[in-house]
Design a protein around this motif. Structure first.
Motif, PDB file in Angstrom:
ATOM      1  N   VAL A 203       0.873  -1.231   0.031  1.00 54.43           N
ATOM      2  CA  VAL A 203      -0.059  -0.020  -0.096  1.00 54.43           C
ATOM      3  C   VAL A 203       0.888   1.191  -0.073  1.00 54.43           C
ATOM      4  O   VAL A 203       1.831   1.242   0.876  1.00 54.43           O
ATOM      5  N   LEU A 204       0.769   1.938  -0.961  1.00 52.86           N
ATOM      6  CA  LEU A 204       1.244   3.353  -0.995  1.00 52.86           C
ATOM      7  C   LEU A 204       0.202   4.560  -0.487  1.00 52.86           C
ATOM      8  O   LEU A 204      -0.816   4.686  -1.248  1.00 52.86           O
ATOM      9  N   MET A 205       0.793   5.243   0.460  1.00 49.45           N
ATOM     10  CA  MET A 205      -0.050   6.185   1.162  1.00 49.45           C
ATOM     11  C   MET A 205       0.535   7.505   0.781  1.00 49.45           C
ATOM     12  O   MET A 205       1.636   7.925   0.971  1.00 49.45           O
ATOM     13  N   ILE A 206      -0.287   8.588   0.277  1.00 53.39           N
ATOM     14  CA  ILE A 206       0.088   9.890   0.241  1.00 53.39           C
ATOM     15  C   ILE A 206      -0.635  10.587   1.221  1.00 53.39           C
ATOM     16  O   ILE A 206      -1.850  10.823   1.121  1.00 53.39           O
ATOM     17  N   SER A 207      -0.052  11.070   2.261  1.00 51.60           N
ATOM     18  CA  SER A 207      -0.751  11.684   3.621  1.00 51.60           C
ATOM     19  C   SER A 207      -0.765  13.042   3.553  1.00 51.60           C
ATOM     20  O   SER A 207       0.300  13.691   3.106  1.00 51.60           O
TER      21      SER A 207
ATOM     22  N   VAL B 288       0.191  -2.586  -6.433  1.00 54.15           N
ATOM     23  CA  VAL B 288       0.405  -1.494  -5.418  1.00 54.15           C
ATOM     24  C   VAL B 288      -0.740  -0.877  -5.262  1.00 54.15           C
ATOM     25  O   VAL B 288      -1.431  -0.173  -6.356  1.00 54.15           O
ATOM     26  N   LEU B 289      -1.637  -0.728  -4.183  1.00 48.75           N
ATOM     27  CA  LEU B 289      -2.571   0.160  -3.914  1.00 48.75           C
ATOM     28  C   LEU B 289      -2.348   1.438  -3.738  1.00 48.75           C
ATOM     29  O   LEU B 289      -1.608   1.790  -2.555  1.00 48.75           O
ATOM     30  N   ILE B 290      -2.747   2.181  -4.280  1.00 53.11           N
ATOM     31  CA  ILE B 290      -2.380   3.945  -3.944  1.00 53.11           C
ATOM     32  C   ILE B 290      -3.391   4.706  -3.495  1.00 53.11           C
ATOM     33  O   ILE B 290      -4.731   4.705  -3.586  1.00 53.11           O
ATOM     34  N   VAL B 291      -3.094   5.137  -2.213  1.00 55.61           N
ATOM     35  CA  VAL B 291      -4.371   5.756  -1.299  1.00 55.61           C
ATOM     36  C   VAL B 291      -3.782   7.119  -1.073  1.00 55.61           C
ATOM     37  O   VAL B 291      -2.853   7.515  -0.258  1.00 55.61           O
ATOM     38  N   GLY B 292      -4.691   7.984  -1.254  1.00 57.17           N
ATOM     39  CA  GLY B 292      -4.597   9.509  -1.100  1.00 57.17           C
ATOM     40  C   GLY B 292      -5.241   9.563   0.377  1.00 57.17           C
ATOM     41  O   GLY B 292      -6.376   9.384   0.568  1.00 57.17           O
ATOM     42  N   SER B 293      -4.624  10.200   1.721  1.00 57.49           N
ATOM     43  CA  SER B 293      -4.988  10.259   2.728  1.00 57.49           C
ATOM     44  C   SER B 293      -5.182  11.561   3.219  1.00 57.49           C
ATOM     45  O   SER B 293      -4.120  12.083   3.442  1.00 57.49           O
ATOM     46  N   GLY B 294      -6.444  12.128   3.522  1.00 57.16           N
ATOM     47  CA  GLY B 294      -6.571  13.455   3.938  1.00 57.16           C
ATOM     48  C   GLY B 294      -8.177  13.592   4.306  1.00 57.16           C
ATOM     49  O   GLY B 294      -8.394  12.750   5.237  1.00 57.16           O
ATOM     50  N   LEU B 295      -8.564  14.799   4.071  1.00 54.62           N
ATOM     51  CA  LEU B 295      -9.957  15.119   4.579  1.00 54.62           C
ATOM     52  C   LEU B 295     -10.713  16.105   3.546  1.00 54.62           C
ATOM     53  O   LEU B 295      -9.978  16.937   3.107  1.00 54.62           O
TER      54      LEU B 295
ATOM     55  N   GLU C 175       2.222   5.988  22.550  1.00 54.39           N
ATOM     56  CA  GLU C 175       2.827   4.712  22.574  1.00 54.39           C
ATOM     57  C   GLU C 175       2.419   3.793  21.635  1.00 54.39           C
ATOM     58  O   GLU C 175       2.746   2.541  21.622  1.00 54.39           O
ATOM     59  N   ILE C 176       1.339   4.223  20.711  1.00 55.10           N
ATOM     60  CA  ILE C 176       0.874   3.295  19.659  1.00 55.10           C
ATOM     61  C   ILE C 176       1.868   2.881  18.722  1.00 55.10           C
ATOM     62  O   ILE C 176       2.839   3.705  18.203  1.00 55.10           O
ATOM     63  N   GLN C 177       1.831   1.422  18.487  1.00 50.47           N
ATOM     64  CA  GLN C 177       2.700   0.944  17.507  1.00 50.47           C
ATOM     65  C   GLN C 177       1.901   0.210  16.397  1.00 50.47           C
ATOM     66  O   GLN C 177       0.956  -0.568  16.578  1.00 50.47           O
ATOM     67  N   TYR C 178       2.348   0.675  14.951  1.00 50.70           N
ATOM     68  CA  TYR C 178       1.806  -0.048  14.150  1.00 50.70           C
ATOM     69  C   TYR C 178       3.124  -0.551  13.151  1.00 50.70           C
ATOM     70  O   TYR C 178       3.618  -0.002  12.303  1.00 50.70           O
ATOM     71  N   PRO C 179       3.257  -1.820  13.557  1.00 53.16           N
ATOM     72  CA  PRO C 179       4.673  -2.283  12.953  1.00 53.16           C
ATOM     73  C   PRO C 179       4.486  -2.900  11.609  1.00 53.16           C
ATOM     74  O   PRO C 179       5.339  -4.123  11.488  1.00 53.16           O
ATOM     75  N   ALA C 180       3.759  -2.393  10.467  1.00 49.82           N
ATOM     76  CA  ALA C 180       4.066  -2.989   9.305  1.00 49.82           C
ATOM     77  C   ALA C 180       5.129  -2.572   8.583  1.00 49.82           C
ATOM     78  O   ALA C 180       5.846  -1.484   8.923  1.00 49.82           O
ATOM     79  N   PRO C 181       5.616  -3.733   7.875  1.00 47.94           N
ATOM     80  CA  PRO C 181       6.913  -3.475   7.205  1.00 47.94           C
ATOM     81  C   PRO C 181       7.027  -2.338   6.130  1.00 47.94           C
ATOM     82  O   PRO C 181       5.892  -2.221   5.612  1.00 47.94           O
TER      83      PRO C 181
ATOM     84  N   ALA D  19      -1.378  -5.516  10.809  1.00 48.63           N
ATOM     85  CA  ALA D  19      -0.081  -4.802  10.451  1.00 48.63           C
ATOM     86  C   ALA D  19       1.105  -5.659   9.517  1.00 48.63           C
ATOM     87  O   ALA D  19       2.109  -5.564   9.683  1.00 48.63           O
ATOM     88  N   ASP D  20       0.232  -6.501   8.842  1.00 47.73           N
ATOM     89  CA  ASP D  20       1.117  -7.424   7.968  1.00 47.73           C
ATOM     90  C   ASP D  20       1.466  -7.081   6.306  1.00 47.73           C
ATOM     91  O   ASP D  20       1.870  -7.595   5.607  1.00 47.73           O
ATOM     92  N   MET D  21       0.813  -5.808   5.905  1.00 46.74           N
ATOM     93  CA  MET D  21       0.949  -5.285   4.626  1.00 46.74           C
ATOM     94  C   MET D  21       1.955  -4.366   4.441  1.00 46.74           C
ATOM     95  O   MET D  21       2.038  -3.303   5.151  1.00 46.74           O
ATOM     96  N   PRO D  22       2.891  -4.507   3.415  1.00 41.13           N
ATOM     97  CA  PRO D  22       3.878  -3.641   3.403  1.00 41.13           C
ATOM     98  C   PRO D  22       3.363  -2.292   3.050  1.00 41.13           C
ATOM     99  O   PRO D  22       2.381  -2.294   2.234  1.00 41.13           O
TER     100      PRO D  22
END
Length: 264
Positions: A47-51, A164-171, A82-88, A131-134
């Motif tokens: 997953v490719l995120m553009i935040s 590759v899944l492309i996701v724009g992340s905003g509001l 202290e949140i952890q999101y340990p995706a590779p 949290a297993d999705m690169p």
């Protein structure tokens, strides 16, 4: 390999999945995000995120194999820092992404230290809770030029055929100085325009986004457009594809109307 769609998601507020009251208020958003993996033609390679929460002087590409965390929010409970999101990460695909951006004549750099900001780890924790999705990110570029970010999307388009899944992340509305009931009218006006604009034929739709500042309440809805610009990238990567609404809600944050979209 099937062609992936692209998305623009309205990602909610701060670390909302870890705060029970906020999570309940975003139940409809959570449902839409949780449904995304099952709506894809196949499991993504990454997953490719553009935040809206990361920008640089170039289009920087996250290249760490184990991205750290970035707690870019304020005033939340101590445990949310202290949140952890340990995706590779996805360093090989990051290099491919960098090369595509450079080949399109756009400035690009690799960033081996950047971590996941909440525009990424909050929705990803719902989409892929194990949290297993690169996962990796490409930054916005300072200045928020619409044409440059649509061009970025065009440069990234080949990744859709490579899993590759492309996701724009905003509001679709982001004015922190005008939330609550006073946001109801401007967010509704801008959201109504945005929905109509994204349903136009491809050429007209792209032009409408380039001219977004002419939309009703545009500069009220986006005093700074960091949370809108990820949409330009998602659109550019799927410029000829039909848009559909995947999430729409009125009254979040006490009065905000927000929408998410899928292309393809």
């Amino acid at each position: 390999m099937s062609k992936m769609p692209t998305y623009f998601i309205s990602h909610g507020g701060g670390p909302w999945p870890w705060i029970p009251n906020m999570r309940r208020s975003f139940a409809k958003l959570e449902q839409s995000l949780a449904a995304m993996p099952d709506d894809l033609p196949e499991t993504p390679k990454a997953v490719l995120m553009i935040s809206g929460h990361w920008e640089d002087t170039t289009f920087a590409v996250m290249s760490s194999p184990k991205p750290p965390m970035v707690y870019d929010y304020y005033g939340f409970p101590p445990e949310t820092y202290e949140i952890q999101y340990p995706a590779p990460g996805a360093p090989d695909i990051a290099q491919r992404t960098h090369d595509l951006i450079r080949a399109a004549g756009l400035p690009a750099t690799l960033n081996p230290t950047q971590g996941f900001d909440h525009g990424v780890f909050a929705p990803m924790a719902v989409m892929y809770p194990n949290a297993d999705m690169p996962t990796y990110q490409v930054s916005l570029q300072h200045g928020y030029d619409p044409a440059a970010h649509i061009a970025l999307g065009r440069a990234l388009a080949p990744l859709r055929d490579e899993g590759v899944l492309i996701v724009g992340s905003g509001l679709s509305y982001h004015n922190l100085r005008m939330m609550g009931p006073e946001a109801r009218v401007p967010s509704t006006e801008f959201d109504t325009w945005l929905n109509k604009a994204l349903m136009l034929p491809a050429e007209d739709r792209t032009q409408a986004l380039l001219d977004w500042e002419q939309a009703p309440s545009a500069r009220v809805a986006h005093k700074e457009e960091d949370h809108l610009v990820p949409l330009f990238v998602a659109l550019g990567a799927a410029e000829q594809d039909q848009a559909t609404v995947t999430y729409h809600e009125e009254g979040i944050f006490g009065g905000v109307t927000a929408t998410s979209f899928r292309f393809g």
